[in-house]
Design a protein around this motif. Sequence first.
Motif, PDB file in Angstrom:
ATOM      1  N   PRO A 139      -1.363  28.183  38.444  1.00 25.43           N
ATOM      2  CA  PRO A 139      -2.081  27.381  37.582  1.00 25.43           C
ATOM      3  C   PRO A 139      -1.052  26.152  37.143  1.00 25.43           C
ATOM      4  CG  PRO A 139      -2.518  29.598  36.828  1.00 25.43           C
ATOM      5  CD  PRO A 139      -1.447  29.658  37.938  1.00 25.43           C
ATOM      6  N   VAL A 140       0.004  26.550  36.981  1.00 25.37           N
ATOM      7  CA  VAL A 140       1.103  25.562  36.458  1.00 25.37           C
ATOM      8  C   VAL A 140       1.435  24.671  37.697  1.00 25.37           C
ATOM      9  CG1 VAL A 140       3.609  25.185  35.995  1.00 25.37           C
ATOM     10  CG2 VAL A 140       2.194  27.110  34.954  1.00 25.37           C
ATOM     11  N   LEU A 141       1.333  25.115  38.876  1.00 25.31           N
ATOM     12  CA  LEU A 141       1.650  24.095  40.039  1.00 25.31           C
ATOM     13  C   LEU A 141       0.549  23.257  40.480  1.00 25.31           C
ATOM     14  CD1 LEU A 141       3.208  26.799  42.705  1.00 25.31           C
ATOM     15  CD2 LEU A 141       4.202  25.026  41.442  1.00 25.31           C
ATOM     16  N   GLU A 142      -0.820  23.914  40.297  1.00 24.18           N
ATOM     17  CA  GLU A 142      -1.948  22.917  40.441  1.00 24.18           C
ATOM     18  C   GLU A 142      -1.886  21.774  39.386  1.00 24.18           C
ATOM     19  OE1 GLU A 142      -4.745  23.003  42.092  1.00 24.18           O
ATOM     20  OE2 GLU A 142      -3.659  24.605  43.569  1.00 24.18           O
ATOM     21  N   PHE A 143      -1.476  22.178  38.167  1.00 17.18           N
ATOM     22  CA  PHE A 143      -1.550  21.411  37.148  1.00 17.18           C
ATOM     23  C   PHE A 143      -0.422  20.126  37.757  1.00 17.18           C
ATOM     24  CE2 PHE A 143       0.354  19.075  33.526  1.00 17.18           C
ATOM     25  CZ  PHE A 143      -0.874  18.464  33.001  1.00 17.18           C
ATOM     26  N   PHE A 144       0.894  20.459  37.829  1.00 16.60           N
ATOM     27  CA  PHE A 144       1.554  19.508  38.306  1.00 16.60           C
ATOM     28  C   PHE A 144       1.441  18.667  39.603  1.00 16.60           C
ATOM     29  CE2 PHE A 144       4.700  21.829  35.524  1.00 16.60           C
ATOM     30  CZ  PHE A 144       4.946  20.809  35.101  1.00 16.60           C
ATOM     31  N   ARG A 145       0.421  19.400  40.364  1.00 22.30           N
ATOM     32  CA  ARG A 145       0.193  18.830  41.792  1.00 22.30           C
ATOM     33  C   ARG A 145      -0.865  17.542  41.465  1.00 22.30           C
ATOM     34  NH1 ARG A 145      -3.495  19.925  46.535  1.00 22.30           N
ATOM     35  NH2 ARG A 145      -4.542  20.993  44.700  1.00 22.30           N
ATOM     36  N   ALA A 146      -1.613  17.922  40.459  1.00 24.63           N
ATOM     37  CA  ALA A 146      -2.772  16.982  40.049  1.00 24.63           C
ATOM     38  C   ALA A 146      -2.337  15.716  39.169  1.00 24.63           C
ATOM     39  CB  ALA A 146      -3.810  17.708  39.238  1.00 24.63           C
ATOM     40  N   VAL A 147      -1.109  16.075  38.782  1.00 22.03           N
ATOM     41  CA  VAL A 147      -0.611  14.609  37.879  1.00 22.03           C
ATOM     42  C   VAL A 147      -0.309  13.749  38.872  1.00 22.03           C
ATOM     43  CG1 VAL A 147       1.174  13.809  36.512  1.00 22.03           C
ATOM     44  CG2 VAL A 147       0.552  15.922  36.043  1.00 22.03           C
ATOM     45  N   PRO A 148      -0.868  12.464  38.819  1.00 22.26           N
ATOM     46  CA  PRO A 148      -0.453  11.460  39.677  1.00 22.26           C
ATOM     47  C   PRO A 148       0.901  10.841  39.590  1.00 22.26           C
ATOM     48  CG  PRO A 148      -2.658  10.736  38.296  1.00 22.26           C
ATOM     49  CD  PRO A 148      -1.864  11.941  37.776  1.00 22.26           C
ATOM     50  N   PRO A 149       1.516  10.921  40.802  1.00 24.45           N
ATOM     51  CA  PRO A 149       3.095  10.799  40.620  1.00 24.45           C
ATOM     52  C   PRO A 149       3.410   9.536  39.919  1.00 24.45           C
ATOM     53  CG  PRO A 149       2.519  11.797  42.749  1.00 24.45           C
ATOM     54  CD  PRO A 149       1.226  11.599  42.115  1.00 24.45           C
ATOM     55  N   PRO A 150       2.956   8.486  40.091  1.00 26.27           N
ATOM     56  CA  PRO A 150       3.447   6.973  39.575  1.00 26.27           C
ATOM     57  C   PRO A 150       3.401   7.236  38.198  1.00 26.27           C
ATOM     58  CG  PRO A 150       1.823   6.805  41.282  1.00 26.27           C
ATOM     59  CD  PRO A 150       1.746   8.105  41.210  1.00 26.27           C
ATOM     60  N   VAL A 151       2.640   8.055  37.413  1.00 27.69           N
ATOM     61  CA  VAL A 151       2.793   8.134  35.899  1.00 27.69           C
ATOM     62  C   VAL A 151       4.101   8.651  35.465  1.00 27.69           C
ATOM     63  CG1 VAL A 151       0.295   8.294  35.517  1.00 27.69           C
ATOM     64  CG2 VAL A 151       1.604  10.497  35.492  1.00 27.69           C
ATOM     65  N   LEU A 152       4.851   9.340  36.283  1.00 28.74           N
ATOM     66  CA  LEU A 152       5.879   9.797  35.889  1.00 28.74           C
ATOM     67  C   LEU A 152       7.028   8.716  35.918  1.00 28.74           C
ATOM     68  CD1 LEU A 152       6.190  13.250  37.966  1.00 28.74           C
ATOM     69  CD2 LEU A 152       5.687  12.871  35.362  1.00 28.74           C
ATOM     70  N   VAL A 153       6.946   7.585  36.476  1.00 22.23           N
ATOM     71  CA  VAL A 153       7.819   6.566  36.494  1.00 22.23           C
ATOM     72  C   VAL A 153       8.126   5.867  35.270  1.00 22.23           C
ATOM     73  CG1 VAL A 153       8.395   4.097  37.373  1.00 22.23           C
ATOM     74  CG2 VAL A 153       7.081   5.807  38.812  1.00 22.23           C
ATOM     75  N   PRO A 154       7.130   5.811  34.221  1.00 22.98           N
ATOM     76  CA  PRO A 154       7.519   5.216  32.675  1.00 22.98           C
ATOM     77  C   PRO A 154       8.428   6.425  31.996  1.00 22.98           C
ATOM     78  CG  PRO A 154       5.325   4.924  33.204  1.00 22.98           C
ATOM     79  CD  PRO A 154       5.739   5.706  34.535  1.00 22.98           C
ATOM     80  N   LEU A 155       7.989   7.466  32.435  1.00 27.01           N
ATOM     81  CA  LEU A 155       8.406   8.752  31.651  1.00 27.01           C
ATOM     82  C   LEU A 155      10.139   8.945  32.169  1.00 27.01           C
ATOM     83  CD1 LEU A 155       8.167  11.028  29.726  1.00 27.01           C
ATOM     84  CD2 LEU A 155       7.708  12.369  31.733  1.00 27.01           C
ATOM     85  N   LEU A 156      10.141   9.036  33.240  1.00 22.63           N
ATOM     86  CA  LEU A 156      11.515   9.035  33.802  1.00 22.63           C
ATOM     87  C   LEU A 156      12.431   7.820  33.637  1.00 22.63           C
ATOM     88  CD1 LEU A 156      10.685  10.853  37.231  1.00 22.63           C
ATOM     89  CD2 LEU A 156      11.885  11.891  35.288  1.00 22.63           C
ATOM     90  N   MET A 157      11.869   6.639  33.338  1.00 23.32           N
ATOM     91  CA  MET A 157      12.467   5.462  33.065  1.00 23.32           C
ATOM     92  C   MET A 157      12.985   5.697  31.545  1.00 23.32           C
ATOM     93  SD  MET A 157      10.323   2.206  34.375  1.00 23.32           S
ATOM     94  CE  MET A 157      10.985   1.281  32.927  1.00 23.32           C
ATOM     95  N   LEU A 158      12.163   6.292  30.869  1.00 22.25           N
ATOM     96  CA  LEU A 158      12.869   6.649  29.396  1.00 22.25           C
ATOM     97  C   LEU A 158      14.026   7.497  29.364  1.00 22.25           C
ATOM     98  CD1 LEU A 158       9.433   6.323  27.576  1.00 22.25           C
ATOM     99  CD2 LEU A 158      11.585   4.657  27.149  1.00 22.25           C
TER     100      LEU A 158
ATOM    101  N   ALA B 231       1.322  29.900  29.449  1.00 21.27           N
ATOM    102  CA  ALA B 231       2.050  30.240  28.268  1.00 21.27           C
ATOM    103  C   ALA B 231       3.393  30.161  28.315  1.00 21.27           C
ATOM    104  CB  ALA B 231       1.543  31.626  27.867  1.00 21.27           C
ATOM    105  N   GLY B 232       4.170  30.926  29.490  1.00 22.23           N
ATOM    106  CA  GLY B 232       5.578  30.859  29.576  1.00 22.23           C
ATOM    107  C   GLY B 232       6.092  29.313  29.594  1.00 22.23           C
ATOM    108  N   LEU B 233       5.334  28.313  30.401  1.00 26.99           N
ATOM    109  CA  LEU B 233       5.888  27.193  30.534  1.00 26.99           C
ATOM    110  C   LEU B 233       5.667  26.436  29.122  1.00 26.99           C
ATOM    111  CD1 LEU B 233       6.543  24.703  32.449  1.00 26.99           C
ATOM    112  CD2 LEU B 233       4.249  24.267  32.044  1.00 26.99           C
TER     113      LEU B 233
END
Lengths: 265, 270
Positions: free
Chosen positions: A101-120, B28-30
């Motif tokens: 489930p964790v992987l599914e979530f991370f995969r579903a995040v559109p990668p470009p939204v990480l640009v602003p975060l990583l910039m900060l 939960a762990g995450l």
Amino acid sequence: MRTTAARPRGVLTRLLELFLLPVLLIALWWAGSASSGNYYMPTPDVIAEKFREVWISERFFVDVLPSVGLLLSGFALAAVVGVALGVALGLSPRARAVGEPVLEFFRAVPPPVLVPLLMLLVGVNTPMKLAVIVSGCVWPILLNTIEGVRAVDPVLADTCRCYGIRGRRWLTTLVLRSASPQIMAGLRQGLSIAIILMVISEMFASSSGLGFSIVQFQRSFAIPEMWSGIVLLGLIGFLLSVLFGVAERYVLGWYRGVRAASRGE
Amino acid sequence: MTRTANTSPDAAVGAGANRALLGAAGVAGLLVLWEALPRIGAADPRYLPPASEVAITLGGRLGGATFWAAVGDTVAAWALGLAIAFAAAVVLGFLIGSAPRVRAFTTSTVEFLRPIPSVALIPLAILLYGTDIRSTLLLVVYAAFWQIYIQVLYGVADVDPVADQTARCYGLGRMARIRYVVWPSALPYLMTGLRLGAAVALVLTVTAQLVIGSPGLGQEIAVARSSGALDEVYALIVATGALGVLVNTGIRALERRALRWHSSVRGEAL
């Protein structure tokens, strides 16, 4: 495709097939842009002229090469991380159940939204761009590797066990090999995401690079220059895809043989 | 990526509830890790606010109308772009795919246009349409079209020659053959294309909003970043991730439904 390739054809037909449509399209573009006089649509000769002027200069070494280097190193890093983690997760059903489930979530995040975060987080620099590329294109590689590893033929796995094939040889001859079609599919998806992210990270926050230059041209209304940048990006995408195709044919040569044999060709 | 779930040799470990339990443990762990790292000082809370704070921020956002307007804009641009790309790709794919000669003439052009990253069109989109939804659509349609089109081409080429000959022998016309022979063989490919296209379309929708500034979740993130509100950025990223999960599960459910008759799906019940 097979049926057309099987028919003997002349070199002329082949050349026509390759070039007829592109030439027609360029001619159409030329006619359209020349007659409309649209400011945003320069004729091909103007674009070609600017292309030579802008990119075949020191800019090639200052802007283009670093961008491509960044792209390739990010992609390579993602490939190593993705395949290694994917094999580990693919081999352990328990770890996979926990992580899925964790992987599914991370995969579903559109990668470009990480640009602003990583910039900060990381600041505006090369490690940030590298992190953006890796964090975006690692997912298709990782998930495809997991799928490939878990689909290893159980009969082959048992055979390996019987013959006492273990450790590194087992990993390279059985696991990685039988997962390679899926891994290559993941890598292909990863590559196109890597290009997108390279451009985005430069458009967003950078003072050099291909993405930055193109946006710069657009903002200063240097339209032919902007078009030449778009063409260059297209060429880079095309070239990488051709290179990938060559690598894929080499890696998956055995697989195509197996498939052709099973079809009875 | 979808259908091996119950057919793999290790299905025994992941049987039903057990699997869901392990998955929940992973989530939960995450969350615990995310909460603990800034609290014990292993990560700077300025850069990594604890999970609970982000959850509160997200909760606050969920109550506001701006958030839902942004979600609506994003979903609308995504759905419209995907629909246009899908319709164009299916029509063109069937037309060109069923005429090998035409296909031979278009291959070189397709192979050249396909790998062009659609973000290259961002400057053009800005010039042509500004921050209008049309600039988002330009990127989304371009990116999603190729994913679906290529799959349709493969699907149309994959028609079983025996089935095709049989249909001809029984006197089925061109339209009937497309309806009863080509369409069912191409459908699995088409659904794969739709799944890939949907994911790419979402990425490009958010990207366009982020970079061009057309309204939607991406724009909200850009605004939150420029005001330095890091917990907002995290909250919005979690929201886009959730949207992505929803899109993926939705498309997969659709895929399972459309392909109920197909062996890849039927096999799952075993």
